[in-house]
Scaffold this motif. Structure first.
Motif, mmCIF file in Angstrom:
data_model
loop_
_atom_site.group_PDB
_atom_site.id
_atom_site.type_symbol
_atom_site.label_atom_id
_atom_site.label_comp_id
_atom_site.label_asym_id
_atom_site.label_seq_id
_atom_site.Cartn_x
_atom_site.Cartn_y
_atom_site.Cartn_z
ATOM 1 N N ASN A 115 0.779 -1.241 0.000
ATOM 2 C CA ASN A 115 0.000 0.000 0.000
ATOM 3 C C ASN A 115 0.807 1.285 0.000
ATOM 4 O OD1 ASN A 115 -1.809 -1.867 2.382
ATOM 5 N ND2 ASN A 115 -2.408 -1.716 0.245
ATOM 6 N N THR A 118 -0.092 4.266 -2.636
ATOM 7 C CA THR A 118 -1.070 5.341 -2.435
ATOM 8 C C THR A 118 -0.460 6.531 -1.709
ATOM 9 O OG1 THR A 118 -1.843 4.283 -0.383
ATOM 10 C CG2 THR A 118 -3.025 3.753 -2.415
ATOM 11 N N TYR A 256 -4.135 5.916 2.676
ATOM 12 C CA TYR A 256 -4.725 4.664 2.197
ATOM 13 C C TYR A 256 -6.238 4.649 2.419
ATOM 14 C CZ TYR A 256 -5.529 -0.369 1.718
ATOM 15 O OH TYR A 256 -6.003 -1.600 1.325
ATOM 16 N N HIS A 259 -9.400 6.641 0.064
ATOM 17 C CA HIS A 259 -10.210 6.060 -1.023
ATOM 18 C C HIS A 259 -11.638 5.811 -0.556
ATOM 19 C CE1 HIS A 259 -11.410 3.355 -4.289
ATOM 20 N NE2 HIS A 259 -11.746 2.465 -3.381
#
Length: 306
Positions: A115, A118, A256, A259
Protein backbone atom coordinates in the motif's frame (compact mmCIF):
# COMPACT_ATOMS: atom_id res chain seq x y z
CA UNK A 1 24.29 -55.86 7.93
CA UNK A 2 22.96 -52.72 6.31
CA UNK A 3 25.20 -49.73 5.77
CA UNK A 4 24.07 -46.17 5.41
CA UNK A 5 24.06 -44.82 1.90
CA UNK A 6 26.91 -42.37 1.40
CA UNK A 7 25.72 -39.27 -0.38
CA UNK A 8 27.66 -37.69 -3.19
CA UNK A 9 29.53 -34.50 -2.31
CA UNK A 10 29.25 -31.34 -4.42
CA UNK A 11 32.88 -30.60 -5.30
CA UNK A 12 32.18 -28.14 -8.09
CA UNK A 13 29.14 -26.09 -9.10
CA UNK A 14 28.82 -25.95 -12.88
CA UNK A 15 26.79 -23.60 -15.09
CA UNK A 16 24.36 -26.49 -15.54
CA UNK A 17 23.91 -26.76 -11.76
CA UNK A 18 23.15 -23.05 -11.53
CA UNK A 19 20.64 -23.38 -14.38
CA UNK A 20 18.88 -26.21 -12.51
CA UNK A 21 18.91 -24.25 -9.25
CA UNK A 22 17.32 -21.23 -10.98
CA UNK A 23 14.66 -23.52 -12.44
CA UNK A 24 14.00 -25.09 -9.01
CA UNK A 25 13.61 -21.67 -7.37
CA UNK A 26 11.24 -20.46 -10.11
CA UNK A 27 9.11 -23.62 -9.94
CA UNK A 28 8.71 -23.29 -6.17
CA UNK A 29 7.83 -19.60 -6.46
CA UNK A 30 5.18 -20.43 -9.10
CA UNK A 31 3.76 -23.26 -6.97
CA UNK A 32 3.39 -25.88 -9.70
CA UNK A 33 4.92 -27.18 -12.91
CA UNK A 34 1.93 -25.89 -14.87
CA UNK A 35 2.28 -22.35 -13.53
CA UNK A 36 6.03 -22.40 -14.20
CA UNK A 37 5.64 -23.40 -17.86
CA UNK A 38 5.00 -19.90 -19.21
CA UNK A 39 7.52 -18.33 -16.82
CA UNK A 40 10.32 -20.67 -17.91
CA UNK A 41 9.24 -21.13 -21.51
CA UNK A 42 9.51 -24.94 -21.32
CA UNK A 43 7.01 -27.78 -21.07
CA UNK A 44 5.96 -29.56 -17.88
CA UNK A 45 7.72 -32.70 -19.00
CA UNK A 46 10.98 -30.78 -19.53
CA UNK A 47 10.59 -29.17 -16.08
CA UNK A 48 10.00 -32.60 -14.54
CA UNK A 49 13.15 -34.00 -16.17
CA UNK A 50 15.30 -31.08 -15.01
CA UNK A 51 13.90 -31.21 -11.47
CA UNK A 52 14.76 -34.93 -11.39
CA UNK A 53 18.25 -34.13 -12.68
CA UNK A 54 18.78 -31.66 -9.83
CA UNK A 55 17.56 -34.15 -7.22
CA UNK A 56 19.93 -36.78 -8.62
CA UNK A 57 22.88 -34.38 -8.64
CA UNK A 58 22.16 -33.36 -5.03
CA UNK A 59 21.15 -36.89 -4.02
CA UNK A 60 18.08 -35.73 -2.12
CA UNK A 61 14.33 -35.37 -2.56
CA UNK A 62 13.45 -31.68 -2.81
CA UNK A 63 9.66 -31.64 -3.11
CA UNK A 64 6.48 -33.66 -3.54
CA UNK A 65 3.81 -33.03 -6.19
CA UNK A 66 0.17 -33.30 -5.22
CA UNK A 67 -3.27 -31.96 -6.05
CA UNK A 68 -2.59 -28.91 -3.90
CA UNK A 69 0.64 -28.12 -5.76
CA UNK A 70 4.23 -28.55 -4.66
CA UNK A 71 5.30 -29.28 -1.08
CA UNK A 72 8.94 -28.81 -0.12
CA UNK A 73 10.69 -31.49 1.88
CA UNK A 74 12.84 -30.42 4.81
CA UNK A 75 15.89 -30.80 2.58
CA UNK A 76 14.12 -28.83 -0.15
CA UNK A 77 13.49 -25.96 2.28
CA UNK A 78 17.19 -25.87 3.10
CA UNK A 79 18.27 -26.01 -0.56
CA UNK A 80 15.79 -23.24 -1.48
CA UNK A 81 17.23 -21.00 1.24
CA UNK A 82 20.79 -21.72 0.10
CA UNK A 83 19.86 -21.18 -3.56
CA UNK A 84 18.58 -17.69 -2.77
CA UNK A 85 21.91 -16.84 -1.16
CA UNK A 86 23.85 -18.36 -4.08
CA UNK A 87 21.90 -16.53 -6.79
CA UNK A 88 22.08 -13.26 -4.86
CA UNK A 89 25.86 -13.67 -4.58
CA UNK A 90 26.14 -14.27 -8.33
CA UNK A 91 24.12 -11.12 -9.02
CA UNK A 92 26.28 -9.16 -6.56
CA UNK A 93 29.41 -10.38 -8.37
CA UNK A 94 27.97 -9.32 -11.72
CA UNK A 95 27.06 -5.89 -10.38
CA UNK A 96 30.52 -5.41 -8.87
CA UNK A 97 32.24 -6.37 -12.14
CA UNK A 98 30.01 -3.98 -14.07
CA UNK A 99 30.89 -1.30 -11.54
CA UNK A 100 34.56 -1.81 -12.37
CA UNK A 101 33.64 -1.22 -16.01
CA UNK A 102 31.68 1.87 -14.90
CA UNK A 103 28.54 0.51 -16.55
CA UNK A 104 25.16 0.45 -14.84
CA UNK A 105 23.98 -3.02 -15.74
CA UNK A 106 22.25 -5.59 -13.55
CA UNK A 107 19.34 -5.99 -11.13
CA UNK A 108 17.85 -3.84 -8.41
CA UNK A 109 15.83 -6.14 -6.16
CA UNK A 110 13.56 -3.98 -4.03
CA UNK A 111 10.98 -5.17 -1.50
CA UNK A 112 8.09 -3.03 -0.27
CA UNK A 113 5.39 -3.31 2.36
CA UNK A 114 1.89 -3.18 0.91
CA UNK A 115 0.00 0.00 0.00
CA UNK A 116 2.89 2.45 -0.31
CA UNK A 117 1.71 3.12 -3.86
CA UNK A 118 -1.07 5.34 -2.44
CA UNK A 119 1.49 7.58 -0.70
CA UNK A 120 1.12 11.10 -2.19
CA UNK A 121 4.91 11.54 -1.94
CA UNK A 122 5.95 9.22 -4.77
CA UNK A 123 9.65 9.21 -3.93
CA UNK A 124 10.23 5.52 -4.68
CA UNK A 125 8.29 5.75 -7.94
CA UNK A 126 10.22 8.81 -9.11
CA UNK A 127 13.59 7.33 -8.11
CA UNK A 128 12.86 4.09 -9.99
CA UNK A 129 11.87 6.12 -13.05
CA UNK A 130 15.10 8.14 -12.88
CA UNK A 131 17.13 4.95 -12.45
CA UNK A 132 15.55 3.29 -15.47
CA UNK A 133 16.04 6.45 -17.56
CA UNK A 134 19.72 6.41 -16.59
CA UNK A 135 20.27 2.96 -18.10
CA UNK A 136 17.98 0.58 -19.95
CA UNK A 137 20.27 -2.27 -18.85
CA UNK A 138 19.00 -2.09 -15.26
CA UNK A 139 16.36 -4.68 -14.39
CA UNK A 140 14.04 -3.56 -11.58
CA UNK A 141 12.44 -6.40 -9.61
CA UNK A 142 9.80 -5.50 -7.00
CA UNK A 143 8.56 -7.87 -4.31
CA UNK A 144 5.71 -7.11 -1.89
CA UNK A 145 6.31 -8.65 1.52
CA UNK A 146 6.13 -8.26 5.29
CA UNK A 147 8.59 -6.08 7.24
CA UNK A 148 10.32 -9.04 8.92
CA UNK A 149 10.76 -10.92 5.62
CA UNK A 150 12.09 -7.76 3.93
CA UNK A 151 14.70 -7.24 6.65
CA UNK A 152 15.68 -10.92 6.48
CA UNK A 153 15.87 -10.71 2.68
CA UNK A 154 18.21 -7.71 2.83
CA UNK A 155 20.44 -9.56 5.31
CA UNK A 156 20.68 -12.74 3.21
CA UNK A 157 21.06 -10.87 -0.09
CA UNK A 158 17.71 -11.61 -1.75
CA UNK A 159 16.90 -7.89 -1.71
CA UNK A 160 19.23 -4.96 -2.23
CA UNK A 161 16.87 -2.55 -0.50
CA UNK A 162 13.49 -2.62 1.23
CA UNK A 163 10.89 -0.17 2.53
CA UNK A 164 9.67 -0.98 6.04
CA UNK A 165 8.29 0.70 9.17
CA UNK A 166 11.13 1.75 11.46
CA UNK A 167 9.75 -0.05 14.55
CA UNK A 168 12.45 -1.91 16.51
CA UNK A 169 15.29 -1.59 14.01
CA UNK A 170 17.42 -4.68 13.32
CA UNK A 171 21.09 -4.47 14.29
CA UNK A 172 23.51 -4.56 11.36
CA UNK A 173 21.18 -2.86 8.87
CA UNK A 174 21.07 0.80 7.86
CA UNK A 175 17.77 2.71 7.82
CA UNK A 176 17.20 5.75 5.61
CA UNK A 177 14.15 8.01 6.29
CA UNK A 178 11.57 7.85 3.50
CA UNK A 179 8.04 8.80 4.58
CA UNK A 180 6.01 9.60 7.66
CA UNK A 181 2.56 7.99 7.62
CA UNK A 182 -0.25 9.38 9.78
CA UNK A 183 -2.55 6.68 11.15
CA UNK A 184 -6.13 7.22 12.36
CA UNK A 185 -8.81 4.92 13.74
CA UNK A 186 -11.59 4.18 11.23
CA UNK A 187 -15.01 2.54 11.10
CA UNK A 188 -17.13 1.78 8.04
CA UNK A 189 -20.55 3.17 7.12
CA UNK A 190 -22.08 -0.13 8.30
CA UNK A 191 -20.67 0.18 11.82
CA UNK A 192 -22.92 1.59 14.61
CA UNK A 193 -20.33 4.28 15.43
CA UNK A 194 -20.55 5.75 11.92
CA UNK A 195 -23.76 7.65 12.76
CA UNK A 196 -22.19 9.43 15.75
CA UNK A 197 -20.82 12.91 15.12
CA UNK A 198 -18.56 12.41 18.16
CA UNK A 199 -18.90 8.95 19.68
CA UNK A 200 -18.27 8.44 23.39
CA UNK A 201 -14.76 7.19 24.10
CA UNK A 202 -16.16 4.28 26.11
CA UNK A 203 -18.12 3.08 23.06
CA UNK A 204 -14.97 3.18 20.94
CA UNK A 205 -12.99 1.23 23.54
CA UNK A 206 -15.70 -1.46 23.67
CA UNK A 207 -15.86 -1.92 19.90
CA UNK A 208 -14.21 -4.92 18.24
CA UNK A 209 -10.83 -3.78 16.95
CA UNK A 210 -8.46 -5.33 14.41
CA UNK A 211 -4.75 -5.12 15.24
CA UNK A 212 -1.69 -5.52 13.04
CA UNK A 213 0.48 -8.57 13.59
CA UNK A 214 3.71 -6.61 13.04
CA UNK A 215 6.12 -5.17 15.58
CA UNK A 216 5.11 -1.81 17.02
CA UNK A 217 6.59 0.89 19.21
CA UNK A 218 5.65 1.03 22.92
CA UNK A 219 3.57 4.19 22.32
CA UNK A 220 1.49 2.51 19.62
CA UNK A 221 1.14 -0.68 21.70
CA UNK A 222 -0.23 1.46 24.54
CA UNK A 223 -2.95 2.85 22.26
CA UNK A 224 -3.99 -0.65 21.21
CA UNK A 225 -4.08 -1.78 24.84
CA UNK A 226 -6.94 0.65 25.48
CA UNK A 227 -9.03 -0.97 22.73
CA UNK A 228 -10.89 -4.27 22.46
CA UNK A 229 -8.49 -6.02 20.07
CA UNK A 230 -10.00 -9.32 18.96
CA UNK A 231 -8.77 -9.82 15.37
CA UNK A 232 -5.43 -9.56 13.56
CA UNK A 233 -4.39 -8.79 9.98
CA UNK A 234 -1.00 -9.03 8.33
CA UNK A 235 -1.31 -5.84 6.27
CA UNK A 236 -3.41 -2.75 5.57
CA UNK A 237 -5.60 -4.53 3.04
CA UNK A 238 -6.55 -7.15 5.62
CA UNK A 239 -7.39 -4.44 8.15
CA UNK A 240 -9.51 -2.61 5.56
CA UNK A 241 -11.39 -5.83 4.72
CA UNK A 242 -12.37 -6.28 8.36
CA UNK A 243 -13.30 -2.61 8.83
CA UNK A 244 -15.59 -2.78 5.78
CA UNK A 245 -17.51 -5.69 7.30
CA UNK A 246 -19.03 -3.15 9.70
CA UNK A 247 -18.03 -5.39 12.60
CA UNK A 248 -14.57 -4.01 13.37
CA UNK A 249 -12.76 -0.72 13.73
CA UNK A 250 -9.05 -0.37 12.98
CA UNK A 251 -6.09 1.90 12.25
CA UNK A 252 -5.11 2.74 8.67
CA UNK A 253 -2.72 5.26 7.09
CA UNK A 254 -4.67 8.39 6.17
CA UNK A 255 -3.59 8.28 2.52
CA UNK A 256 -4.72 4.66 2.20
CA UNK A 257 -8.12 5.15 3.88
CA UNK A 258 -8.87 8.26 1.80
CA UNK A 259 -10.21 6.06 -1.02
CA UNK A 260 -13.14 4.98 1.18
CA UNK A 261 -13.49 8.24 3.11
CA UNK A 262 -14.05 10.13 -0.16
CA UNK A 263 -16.91 7.74 -0.97
CA UNK A 264 -18.36 8.11 2.54
CA UNK A 265 -17.63 4.44 3.22
CA UNK A 266 -15.31 5.12 6.18
CA UNK A 267 -14.80 7.86 8.76
CA UNK A 268 -12.25 8.72 11.44
CA UNK A 269 -13.14 8.08 15.07
CA UNK A 270 -12.05 10.69 17.63
CA UNK A 271 -9.19 11.85 15.42
CA UNK A 272 -7.56 13.95 18.14
CA UNK A 273 -7.34 10.96 20.49
CA UNK A 274 -6.72 7.95 18.28
CA UNK A 275 -3.79 8.75 16.00
CA UNK A 276 -0.10 7.99 15.68
CA UNK A 277 2.77 8.43 13.24
CA UNK A 278 4.75 5.61 11.62
CA UNK A 279 8.11 6.24 10.00
CA UNK A 280 8.77 4.34 6.77
CA UNK A 281 12.47 3.76 6.10
CA UNK A 282 14.53 2.30 3.30
CA UNK A 283 16.62 -0.51 4.77
CA UNK A 284 19.95 -1.66 3.31
CA UNK A 285 23.16 -3.34 4.29
CA UNK A 286 25.98 -0.97 5.39
CA UNK A 287 27.07 1.53 2.72
CA UNK A 288 30.38 -0.28 2.11
CA UNK A 289 28.40 -3.23 0.69
CA UNK A 290 26.28 -1.18 -1.74
CA UNK A 291 26.70 -1.79 -5.47
CA UNK A 292 26.66 1.08 -7.94
CA UNK A 293 23.00 0.63 -8.89
CA UNK A 294 21.83 0.71 -5.26
CA UNK A 295 24.02 3.74 -4.52
CA UNK A 296 22.53 5.57 -7.50
CA UNK A 297 18.98 4.65 -6.42
CA UNK A 298 19.61 5.99 -2.90
CA UNK A 299 21.06 9.18 -4.41
CA UNK A 300 17.87 9.67 -6.43
CA UNK A 301 15.82 9.11 -3.26
CA UNK A 302 17.91 11.73 -1.45
CA UNK A 303 17.39 14.19 -4.32
CA UNK A 304 13.64 13.67 -4.02
CA UNK A 305 13.83 14.86 -0.40
CA UNK A 306 15.69 18.04 -1.32
Amino acid sequence: MQTKKKRALINQITDFDIKLIRLFKTVIECGSYTAAESMLGVTKSAISIQMSDLEKRLDMKLCHRGRGGLTLTEEGEAVLSLSEVLLASIEQFRSDVNQINNELRGDLNIALVNNLVTQPQMRVTHALKDLRNLSDKININITMSTPSDIEKGVIDGRFHVGAVPSNNKVSGLEYHPLYTEQYYLYCSDEHPLFSYAKPDKALVEQSNTVITGHRMTPDVALIYQSLNCCATASDHEGIAFLILTGTYIGFLPEHYAEHWVAKNRMKKLLAKTYKFNSEINLVTKPAALHNQILSQFLEFIQNERA
